[in-house]
Write a protein that holds these residues in place. Structure first.
Motif, mmCIF file in Angstrom:
data_model
loop_
_atom_site.group_PDB
_atom_site.id
_atom_site.type_symbol
_atom_site.label_atom_id
_atom_site.label_comp_id
_atom_site.label_asym_id
_atom_site.label_seq_id
_atom_site.Cartn_x
_atom_site.Cartn_y
_atom_site.Cartn_z
ATOM 1 N N ASN A 1 5.086 16.256 -7.531
ATOM 2 C CA ASN A 1 4.343 17.291 -7.104
ATOM 3 C C ASN A 1 5.004 18.054 -6.014
ATOM 4 O OD1 ASN A 1 1.712 17.384 -9.012
ATOM 5 N ND2 ASN A 1 2.088 15.372 -8.544
ATOM 6 N N ALA A 2 6.107 17.907 -5.450
ATOM 7 C CA ALA A 2 6.744 18.268 -4.378
ATOM 8 C C ALA A 2 6.644 19.774 -4.287
ATOM 9 C CB ALA A 2 8.079 17.540 -4.095
ATOM 10 N N ALA A 3 6.967 20.165 -5.390
ATOM 11 C CA ALA A 3 7.172 21.734 -5.430
ATOM 12 C C ALA A 3 5.947 22.436 -5.358
ATOM 13 C CB ALA A 3 7.919 22.280 -6.812
ATOM 14 N N ASP B 1 15.144 16.711 -8.369
ATOM 15 C CA ASP B 1 13.792 15.716 -8.444
ATOM 16 C C ASP B 1 14.285 14.405 -8.099
ATOM 17 O OD1 ASP B 1 11.719 17.154 -10.452
ATOM 18 O OD2 ASP B 1 13.577 17.739 -10.778
ATOM 19 N N SER B 2 15.659 14.163 -8.677
ATOM 20 C CA SER B 2 16.433 12.863 -8.264
ATOM 21 C C SER B 2 16.654 12.774 -6.918
ATOM 22 C CB SER B 2 17.600 12.515 -9.152
ATOM 23 O OG SER B 2 17.194 12.648 -10.627
ATOM 24 N N ALA B 3 16.928 13.741 -6.080
ATOM 25 C CA ALA B 3 17.149 13.853 -4.911
ATOM 26 C C ALA B 3 15.788 13.431 -3.938
ATOM 27 C CB ALA B 3 17.908 14.926 -4.240
ATOM 28 N N ARG B 4 14.721 14.270 -4.601
ATOM 29 C CA ARG B 4 13.512 13.884 -3.648
ATOM 30 C C ARG B 4 13.214 12.603 -3.960
ATOM 31 N NH1 ARG B 4 10.822 19.333 -6.452
ATOM 32 N NH2 ARG B 4 11.242 20.941 -4.687
ATOM 33 N N PHE B 5 13.388 11.938 -5.052
ATOM 34 C CA PHE B 5 13.049 10.575 -5.471
ATOM 35 C C PHE B 5 13.952 9.592 -4.445
ATOM 36 C CE2 PHE B 5 13.181 7.034 -8.937
ATOM 37 C CZ PHE B 5 11.930 6.513 -8.806
ATOM 38 N N ARG B 6 14.861 9.747 -4.263
ATOM 39 C CA ARG B 6 16.003 9.105 -3.360
ATOM 40 C C ARG B 6 15.501 9.507 -1.992
ATOM 41 N NH1 ARG B 6 21.734 11.089 -4.185
ATOM 42 N NH2 ARG B 6 22.378 9.417 -2.955
ATOM 43 N N ALA B 7 15.180 10.537 -1.486
ATOM 44 C CA ALA B 7 14.789 10.737 0.054
ATOM 45 C C ALA B 7 13.586 10.058 0.068
ATOM 46 C CB ALA B 7 14.683 12.258 -0.089
ATOM 47 N N LEU B 8 12.476 10.093 -0.837
ATOM 48 C CA LEU B 8 11.111 9.315 -0.454
ATOM 49 C C LEU B 8 11.276 7.698 -0.243
ATOM 50 C CD1 LEU B 8 8.662 11.852 -2.329
ATOM 51 C CD2 LEU B 8 9.152 11.829 0.112
ATOM 52 N N LEU B 9 12.034 7.469 -1.216
ATOM 53 C CA LEU B 9 12.359 6.031 -1.381
ATOM 54 C C LEU B 9 12.895 5.401 -0.083
ATOM 55 C CD1 LEU B 9 13.530 5.351 -5.012
ATOM 56 C CD2 LEU B 9 11.427 4.273 -3.913
ATOM 57 N N ALA B 10 13.959 6.313 0.304
ATOM 58 C CA ALA B 10 14.655 5.781 1.672
ATOM 59 C C ALA B 10 13.704 5.945 2.989
ATOM 60 C CB ALA B 10 16.112 7.017 1.768
ATOM 61 N N GLN B 11 12.806 6.996 2.780
ATOM 62 C CA GLN B 11 12.207 7.219 4.068
ATOM 63 C C GLN B 11 11.228 5.940 3.965
ATOM 64 O OE1 GLN B 11 10.027 11.004 3.992
ATOM 65 N NE2 GLN B 11 8.149 9.942 4.733
ATOM 66 N N GLU B 12 10.648 5.347 2.777
ATOM 67 C CA GLU B 12 9.931 4.460 2.555
ATOM 68 C C GLU B 12 10.595 3.247 3.377
ATOM 69 O OE1 GLU B 12 6.550 2.196 2.447
ATOM 70 O OE2 GLU B 12 6.666 4.298 2.209
ATOM 71 N N MET B 13 11.995 3.013 2.971
ATOM 72 C CA MET B 13 12.586 1.747 3.190
ATOM 73 C C MET B 13 13.305 2.134 4.564
ATOM 74 S SD MET B 13 14.188 0.306 -0.365
ATOM 75 C CE MET B 13 14.480 2.037 -0.980
ATOM 76 N N GLY B 14 13.224 3.062 5.193
ATOM 77 C CA GLY B 14 14.101 3.160 6.447
ATOM 78 C C GLY B 14 15.654 3.014 6.387
ATOM 79 N N ALA C 1 18.910 6.192 -7.697
ATOM 80 C CA ALA C 1 17.709 6.282 -8.554
ATOM 81 C C ALA C 1 17.592 7.735 -9.211
ATOM 82 C CB ALA C 1 16.277 6.130 -7.593
ATOM 83 N N TYR C 2 17.196 7.686 -10.519
ATOM 84 C CA TYR C 2 17.144 8.794 -11.472
ATOM 85 C C TYR C 2 15.576 9.321 -11.728
ATOM 86 C CZ TYR C 2 22.132 8.011 -11.949
ATOM 87 O OH TYR C 2 23.304 7.967 -12.132
ATOM 88 N N ILE C 3 15.355 10.336 -11.689
ATOM 89 C CA ILE C 3 14.457 11.052 -12.512
ATOM 90 C C ILE C 3 14.715 11.679 -13.664
ATOM 91 C CG2 ILE C 3 12.380 12.968 -12.591
ATOM 92 C CD1 ILE C 3 11.748 10.810 -10.802
ATOM 93 N N ILE C 4 14.478 11.396 -14.897
ATOM 94 C CA ILE C 4 14.624 11.999 -16.352
ATOM 95 C C ILE C 4 13.519 12.830 -16.840
ATOM 96 C CG2 ILE C 4 16.702 10.459 -16.326
ATOM 97 C CD1 ILE C 4 15.182 8.845 -18.486
#
Length: 331
Positions: A236-238, A166-179, A187-190
């Motif tokens: 909701n990615a999964a 989940d934390s990896a997904r979080f980082r990936a989507l934030l990175a995608q948004e920021m390019g 960033a963490y999901i806990i």
């Protein structure tokens, strides 16, 4: 005929003092196969045992993997069980269980997967008494807690894959948004690996610069909406992937490998794995994810992450959700 090809070296008769890295994966569905593939291509184990109740399919998978060995670092790959060839493994990875159906929550899998785990753990305790158990099956937090209670292992040696993915997904989507490169986002999901998981916006940063520098309430409405959308897509990615292709596999295989490498190489790496809570944030006697330091002993330390008042409230609620489910099950 092979005696003429390979000539023994008498000076090499003494066995090496180095202990081979030995792992077992129990359950060779899509997740187990993705874990096996990722572990093999990243040279994690010297010996890897694959165990599954579908023996013919298992034999075929091992044959398929073995034909790719000329492209990889040497790994002694075997089909078998903990009892016959998996004794004294360093790490036992459990991906066995029934699959999550389209539209089904992870927590609804509890009863079905607990019965699977009860049949597995007896042999793990008997034949791998000193191993670290890495739980990957869902619902991972409940099954990590169940594993801890059934085995009686120290809590440091029972780890769930938790919200590492989940934390990896979080980082990936934030990175995608920021390019930018996802590895530059921290960033963490806990909490629960599931519907009550918590995004830690208060510490999310890029290069030390906070993504939410002045607190959530001081963000403009459009900024809150954008970040809320990112969190929704992470949570909701999964479900979306399962709806589209029937299962998730590749990313959890990579996440599992990251945890395994942190253990085998004693990296003392901070990962959001699921483990026993012992009072931090007032949460006790349940397994969920917070940042923890991982090394060859398993969970070495827990990071006392500073949360906002709202984040801590949501984490406590996540623990309540898990406790409520666990209190309804028997094992």
């Amino acid at each position: 005929m092979f005696e003429k090809i390979l000539i023994p070296n008498p000076s090499a008769e003494k066995p090496s003092s180095l202990k081979p890295r030995k792992g077992v994966i129990i359950g060779l569905g899509q997740v187990g196969l993705a874990c096996a593939y990722s572990l093999l291509i990243q040279d994690c184990f010297d010996e890897l045992i694959l165990q599954d109740i579908a023996e013919e399919k298992l034999a075929g998978e091992v044959m398929d993997f073995s034909h790719g060995m000329p492209f990889l670092a040497p790994t002694d790959l075997k089909a078998g069980t903990v009892a016959d060839v998996g004794q004294n493994a360093d790490i036992v990875i459990i991906t066995a269980g029934v699959a999550q159906r389209d539209g089904e929550t992870r927590l609804s899998l509890v009863e079905r997967n607990i019965s699977v785990y009860k049949s597995i753990l007896h042999d793990v305790v008997k034949y791998c008494p000193d191993c670290i158990i890495l739980v990957v099956s869902n619902p991972v937090d409940i099954l990590t807690y169940v594993t801890l209670k059934i085995t009686g292992f120290p809590s440091s040696r029972v780890i769930g894959s938790g919200t590492v993915l989940d934390s990896a997904r979080f980082r990936a989507l934030l990175a995608q948004e920021m390019g930018i490169d996802a590895r530059s986002v921290h960033a963490y999901i806990i909490g629960e690996h599931g519907d009550s998981e918590v995004a830690v916006w208060s510490s999310a940063n890029v290069g030390g610069m906070k993504i939410v520098p002045d607190g959530w309430d001081n963000l403009a409405k459009d900024e809150q909406d954008k970040l809320s959308e990112i969190y929704f897509n992470v949570k909701n990615a999964a479900y979306e992937i399962i709806q589209r292709k029937g299962y998730t596999s590749y990313a959890i295989g990579l996440a599992t490998t990251d945890i395994v490498k942190a253990i085998l190489n004693s990296q003392e790496r901070v990962l959001t794995v699921s483990g026993l809570m012992t009072g931090l944030y007032g949460i006790e006697d349940i397994c969920l994810s917070v940042p923890r330091v991982i090394n060859e002993r398993g969970i070495l330390k827990t990071v006392n992450l500073t949360l906002s008042e709202e984040e801590e409230k949501l984490l406590v609620e996540s623990a309540r959700v898990l406790r409520e489910v666990f209190d309804r099950v028997t094992f």
